[in-house]
Design an enzyme around this catalytic site. Structure first.
Site, mmCIF file in Angstrom:
data_model
loop_
_atom_site.group_PDB
_atom_site.id
_atom_site.type_symbol
_atom_site.label_atom_id
_atom_site.label_comp_id
_atom_site.label_asym_id
_atom_site.label_seq_id
_atom_site.Cartn_x
_atom_site.Cartn_y
_atom_site.Cartn_z
ATOM 1 N N ASP A 102 30.392 48.992 33.366
ATOM 2 C CA ASP A 102 31.020 47.839 32.705
ATOM 3 C C ASP A 102 31.407 48.196 31.271
ATOM 4 O OD1 ASP A 102 30.440 46.399 34.973
ATOM 5 O OD2 ASP A 102 28.592 45.531 34.155
HETATM 6 N N1 URA Z 1 25.213 47.517 36.970
HETATM 7 C C1 URA Z 1 25.805 46.670 36.109
HETATM 8 O O1 URA Z 1 25.531 45.471 36.125
HETATM 9 N N2 URA Z 1 26.693 47.163 35.240
HETATM 10 C C2 URA Z 1 27.004 48.467 35.165
HETATM 11 O O2 URA Z 1 27.829 48.862 34.324
HETATM 12 C C3 URA Z 1 26.391 49.341 36.060
HETATM 13 C C4 URA Z 1 25.492 48.843 36.961
#
Ligand code: URA
Length: 232
Positions: A102
């Site tokens: 993310d």
């Molecule tokens: N899980 C998440 O919630 N975000 C990420 O970036 C990776 C795994």
């Protein structure tokens, strides 16, 4: 392969530009200056030089990036800097990130142009382990930790068994074997708590190199590449 393709793939410009290089008599193959851009060359055995400097053919690259926050895991974005924008080398190769983190997640992201390896690592059947360091807004109870380990419903499916370990009051290491959208945040959210910081510290057999500052990267070693390729 054709000489003009070899030079294009190694970063000497478009086919048109490398044709000009060749016409300018700046390219040699096995120490003979050539003038035919369509010449067939063996990229592994012929010695190809531009301006007397040997050109080494790199087909695939494997890069470990320590992704910072604010950067998107994409090859192109109209608004945000992408993880590919952070890679200043190998601009001539078609690099892409293996999976996604993310925008507000930091840590280990593999960047490559090897589609087969990427496909294998991301295949849901392979269950590649991913370990995250995370901080939560409130401490998880042992019941919360059991819930996360035993599986929570995401998009109507139970997550695979996971492993969570407490690091200190509100920080944990969590290892999961899948890569569902926002998986860690959603697993924690199912307990009513919230992830306030997230960093990936390992991906399959790779551990984040702790000498890499946020936003910097390095090539994987031969050993790391072999480990990834043999990852079962
Ligand atoms: N899980 C998440 O919630 N975000 C990420 O970036 C990776 C795994």
């Amino acid at each position: 392969m054709r000489l003009d393709k070899f030079l294009k793939d190694t970063g000497y410009g478009s086919r048109k530009e490398v044709k000009i290089l060749i016409k300018q008599k700046r390219v040699s193959v096995n120490d003979i200056i050539v003038n035919n851009e369509g010449l067939s060359v063996d990229e592994n055995n012929d010695v190809i030089k531009v301006d007397n400097e040997q050109v080494i053919y790199i087909k695939y690259v494997y890069i470990m990036l320590n992704k910072p926050q604010g950067v998107v895991s994409a090859t192109f974005d109209n608004v945000h800097t992408t993880v590919i924008d952070l890679i200043n080398d190998f601009k001539y190769l078609e690099l892409f990130p293996v999976g996604r983190l993310d925008i507000d997640t930091e840590g280990l992201l593999l960047i490559t142009n090897d589609g087969v390896l990427s496909h294998n690592l991301l295949s849901p059947k392979k269950h590649v382990d991913k370990t995250y360091f995370l901080e939560t807004d409130r401490e998880l109870t042992s019941e919360d930790m059991n819930t996360i380990e035993n599986g929570v419903l995401i998009d109507g499916q139970l997550t695979l068994p996971a492993k969570i370990e407490k690091v200190s009051n509100c920080s944990y290491h969590l290892t999961i074997h899948e890569g569902k959208f926002h998986q860690v945040k959603r697993m924690v959210a199912s307990t009513g708590k919230c992830v306030i910081y997230l960093k990936r510290i390992s991906f399959g057999p790779l551990n984040l190199d702790d000498t890499l500052k946020l936003g910097s990267y390095r090539l994987l070693t031969e050993e790391e590449i072999n480990l990834l390729k043999n990852n079962k």
